[in-house]
Design a protein around this motif. Structure first.
Motif, PDB file in Angstrom:
ATOM      1  N   VAL A   1       7.835  -1.146 -12.286  1.00 34.81           N
ATOM      2  CA  VAL A   1       7.035  -2.339 -12.015  1.00 34.81           C
ATOM      3  C   VAL A   1       5.613  -2.169 -12.553  1.00 34.81           C
ATOM      4  O   VAL A   1       5.119  -3.007 -13.297  1.00 34.81           O
ATOM      5  N   ALA A   2       4.968  -1.088 -12.158  1.00 37.94           N
ATOM      6  CA  ALA A   2       3.586  -0.864 -12.576  1.00 37.94           C
ATOM      7  C   ALA A   2       3.238   0.608 -12.419  1.00 37.94           C
ATOM      8  O   ALA A   2       3.809   1.299 -11.581  1.00 37.94           O
ATOM      9  N   GLY A   3       2.294   1.080 -13.241  1.00 37.19           N
ATOM     10  CA  GLY A   3       1.854   2.463 -13.164  1.00 37.19           C
ATOM     11  C   GLY A   3       0.362   2.561 -13.386  1.00 37.19           C
ATOM     12  O   GLY A   3      -0.256   1.673 -13.984  1.00 37.19           O
ATOM     13  N   ILE A   4      -0.223   3.664 -12.894  1.00 43.23           N
ATOM     14  CA  ILE A   4      -1.658   3.869 -13.015  1.00 43.23           C
ATOM     15  C   ILE A   4      -1.926   5.354 -13.192  1.00 43.23           C
ATOM     16  O   ILE A   4      -1.286   6.192 -12.547  1.00 43.23           O
ATOM     17  N   SER A   5      -2.852   5.682 -14.072  1.00 42.64           N
ATOM     18  CA  SER A   5      -3.204   7.079 -14.301  1.00 42.64           C
ATOM     19  C   SER A   5      -3.980   7.639 -13.113  1.00 42.64           C
ATOM     20  O   SER A   5      -4.378   6.896 -12.205  1.00 42.64           O
ATOM     21  N   PHE A   6      -4.235   8.947 -13.124  1.00 46.37           N
ATOM     22  CA  PHE A   6      -4.791   9.610 -11.948  1.00 46.37           C
ATOM     23  C   PHE A   6      -6.157   9.067 -11.554  1.00 46.37           C
ATOM     24  O   PHE A   6      -6.511   9.041 -10.379  1.00 46.37           O
ATOM     25  N   ASN A   7      -6.953   8.628 -12.542  1.00 42.55           N
ATOM     26  CA  ASN A   7      -8.305   8.134 -12.240  1.00 42.55           C
ATOM     27  C   ASN A   7      -8.404   6.604 -12.317  1.00 42.55           C
ATOM     28  O   ASN A   7      -9.494   6.056 -12.229  1.00 42.55           O
ATOM     29  N   GLY A   8      -7.271   5.945 -12.506  1.00 42.43           N
ATOM     30  CA  GLY A   8      -7.274   4.488 -12.566  1.00 42.43           C
ATOM     31  C   GLY A   8      -7.694   3.921 -13.897  1.00 42.43           C
ATOM     32  O   GLY A   8      -7.769   2.698 -14.061  1.00 42.43           O
TER      33      GLY A   8
ATOM     34  N   ARG B   1      -5.912   1.752  -7.399  1.00 44.84           N
ATOM     35  CA  ARG B   1      -5.915   2.907  -6.519  1.00 44.84           C
ATOM     36  C   ARG B   1      -7.321   3.173  -6.012  1.00 44.84           C
ATOM     37  O   ARG B   1      -8.310   2.870  -6.675  1.00 44.84           O
ATOM     38  N   ASP B   2      -7.370   3.774  -4.839  1.00 46.34           N
ATOM     39  CA  ASP B   2      -8.622   4.215  -4.222  1.00 46.34           C
ATOM     40  C   ASP B   2      -8.443   5.691  -3.927  1.00 46.34           C
ATOM     41  O   ASP B   2      -7.825   6.054  -2.912  1.00 46.34           O
ATOM     42  N   ASN B   3      -8.952   6.550  -4.797  1.00 43.87           N
ATOM     43  CA  ASN B   3      -8.735   7.986  -4.631  1.00 43.87           C
ATOM     44  C   ASN B   3      -9.467   8.556  -3.422  1.00 43.87           C
ATOM     45  O   ASN B   3      -9.074   9.588  -2.896  1.00 43.87           O
ATOM     46  N   ALA B   4     -10.522   7.882  -2.979  1.00 41.90           N
ATOM     47  CA  ALA B   4     -11.218   8.345  -1.780  1.00 41.90           C
ATOM     48  C   ALA B   4     -10.311   8.209  -0.558  1.00 41.90           C
ATOM     49  O   ALA B   4     -10.452   8.953   0.414  1.00 41.90           O
ATOM     50  N   LYS B   5      -9.380   7.264  -0.614  1.00 36.67           N
ATOM     51  CA  LYS B   5      -8.447   7.032   0.489  1.00 36.67           C
ATOM     52  C   LYS B   5      -7.039   7.528   0.162  1.00 36.67           C
ATOM     53  O   LYS B   5      -6.121   7.352   0.972  1.00 36.67           O
ATOM     54  N   TYR B   6      -6.856   8.119  -1.017  1.00 39.06           N
ATOM     55  CA  TYR B   6      -5.536   8.591  -1.448  1.00 39.06           C
ATOM     56  C   TYR B   6      -4.498   7.474  -1.310  1.00 39.06           C
ATOM     57  O   TYR B   6      -3.385   7.696  -0.830  1.00 39.06           O
ATOM     58  N   THR B   7      -4.859   6.288  -1.734  1.00 32.59           N
ATOM     59  CA  THR B   7      -4.000   5.130  -1.561  1.00 32.59           C
ATOM     60  C   THR B   7      -3.884   4.349  -2.864  1.00 32.59           C
ATOM     61  O   THR B   7      -4.875   4.182  -3.589  1.00 32.59           O
ATOM     62  N   VAL B   8      -2.668   3.886  -3.141  1.00 31.65           N
ATOM     63  CA  VAL B   8      -2.395   3.035  -4.286  1.00 31.65           C
ATOM     64  C   VAL B   8      -1.927   1.680  -3.770  1.00 31.65           C
ATOM     65  O   VAL B   8      -1.204   1.612  -2.765  1.00 31.65           O
TER      66      VAL B   8
ATOM     67  N   SER C   1       0.843  -1.188   0.000  1.00 32.36           N
ATOM     68  CA  SER C   1       0.000   0.000   0.000  1.00 32.36           C
ATOM     69  C   SER C   1       0.879   1.238   0.000  1.00 32.36           C
ATOM     70  O   SER C   1       1.980   1.227   0.551  1.00 32.36           O
ATOM     71  N   CYS C   2       0.373   2.295  -0.596  1.00 34.84           N
ATOM     72  CA  CYS C   2       1.081   3.574  -0.610  1.00 34.84           C
ATOM     73  C   CYS C   2       0.064   4.664  -0.313  1.00 34.84           C
ATOM     74  O   CYS C   2      -0.840   4.915  -1.117  1.00 34.84           O
ATOM     75  N   ALA C   3       0.219   5.299   0.838  1.00 30.88           N
ATOM     76  CA  ALA C   3      -0.676   6.368   1.239  1.00 30.88           C
ATOM     77  C   ALA C   3      -0.058   7.710   0.862  1.00 30.88           C
ATOM     78  O   ALA C   3       1.101   7.983   1.181  1.00 30.88           O
ATOM     79  N   ALA C   4      -0.837   8.518   0.184  1.00 31.42           N
ATOM     80  CA  ALA C   4      -0.357   9.822  -0.280  1.00 31.42           C
ATOM     81  C   ALA C   4      -1.019  10.931   0.513  1.00 31.42           C
ATOM     82  O   ALA C   4      -2.232  10.913   0.752  1.00 31.42           O
ATOM     83  N   THR C   5      -0.218  11.894   0.933  1.00 32.20           N
ATOM     84  CA  THR C   5      -0.747  13.069   1.621  1.00 32.20           C
ATOM     85  C   THR C   5      -0.120  14.311   1.009  1.00 32.20           C
ATOM     86  O   THR C   5       0.916  14.259   0.367  1.00 32.20           O
ATOM     87  N   GLY C   6      -0.809  15.424   1.236  1.00 30.66           N
ATOM     88  CA  GLY C   6      -0.270  16.663   0.719  1.00 30.66           C
ATOM     89  C   GLY C   6      -1.109  17.221  -0.399  1.00 30.66           C
ATOM     90  O   GLY C   6      -2.023  16.583  -0.916  1.00 30.66           O
TER      91      GLY C   6
END
Length: 124
Positions: free
Chosen positions: A48-55, A72-79, A21-26
């Protein structure tokens, strides 16, 4: 400024699974594309892998295709990076990263923000 914090690494036997998991803040953390890279001892950092802003767009490197899945779950700012059928050659430090763009990027040089990394060790 965006801060990225990875979690979920560890030691697993070959054939096992892990989810990173990767939690993003800021500021603007929810509007950037995201990526996972890894670096094994003595080797260069690799995509390894990439994902656009909206998945809506994802890409996986050939060595992990069919075994790893980025989401990714943008509601949780987590990939997330779901890793199945792990192999000894997957052993590395895994880094979460983000470019300052909504579009998926695969080059380490294109990334603006990096997490501290999480160790994944696969025993054979």
């Amino acid at each position: 400024q965006v801060q990225l914090v990875e979690s979920g690494g560890g030691l697993v036997q070959a054939g096992g699974s892990l989810r990173l998991s990767c939690a993003a803040t800021g500021r603007s953390s929810g509007t950037y594309a995201m990526g996972w890279f890894r670096q094994a001892p003595g080797k260069e950092r690799e995509f390894v892998a990439g994902i656009s802003f909206n998945g809506g767009n994802t890409r996986h490197a050939d060595p992990v295709k069919g075994r790893f899945t980025i989401s990714r779950d943008n509601a949780k700012y987590t990939v997330y990076l779901q890793m199945n059928s792990l192999k000894a050659e997957d052993t590395a430090v895994y880094y979460c990263s983000a470019p300052e763009t909504r579009l998926l990027r695969t080059s380490p040089q294109a990334m603006r923000y990096w997490g501290q990394g999480t160790q994944v060790t696969v025993s054979s």
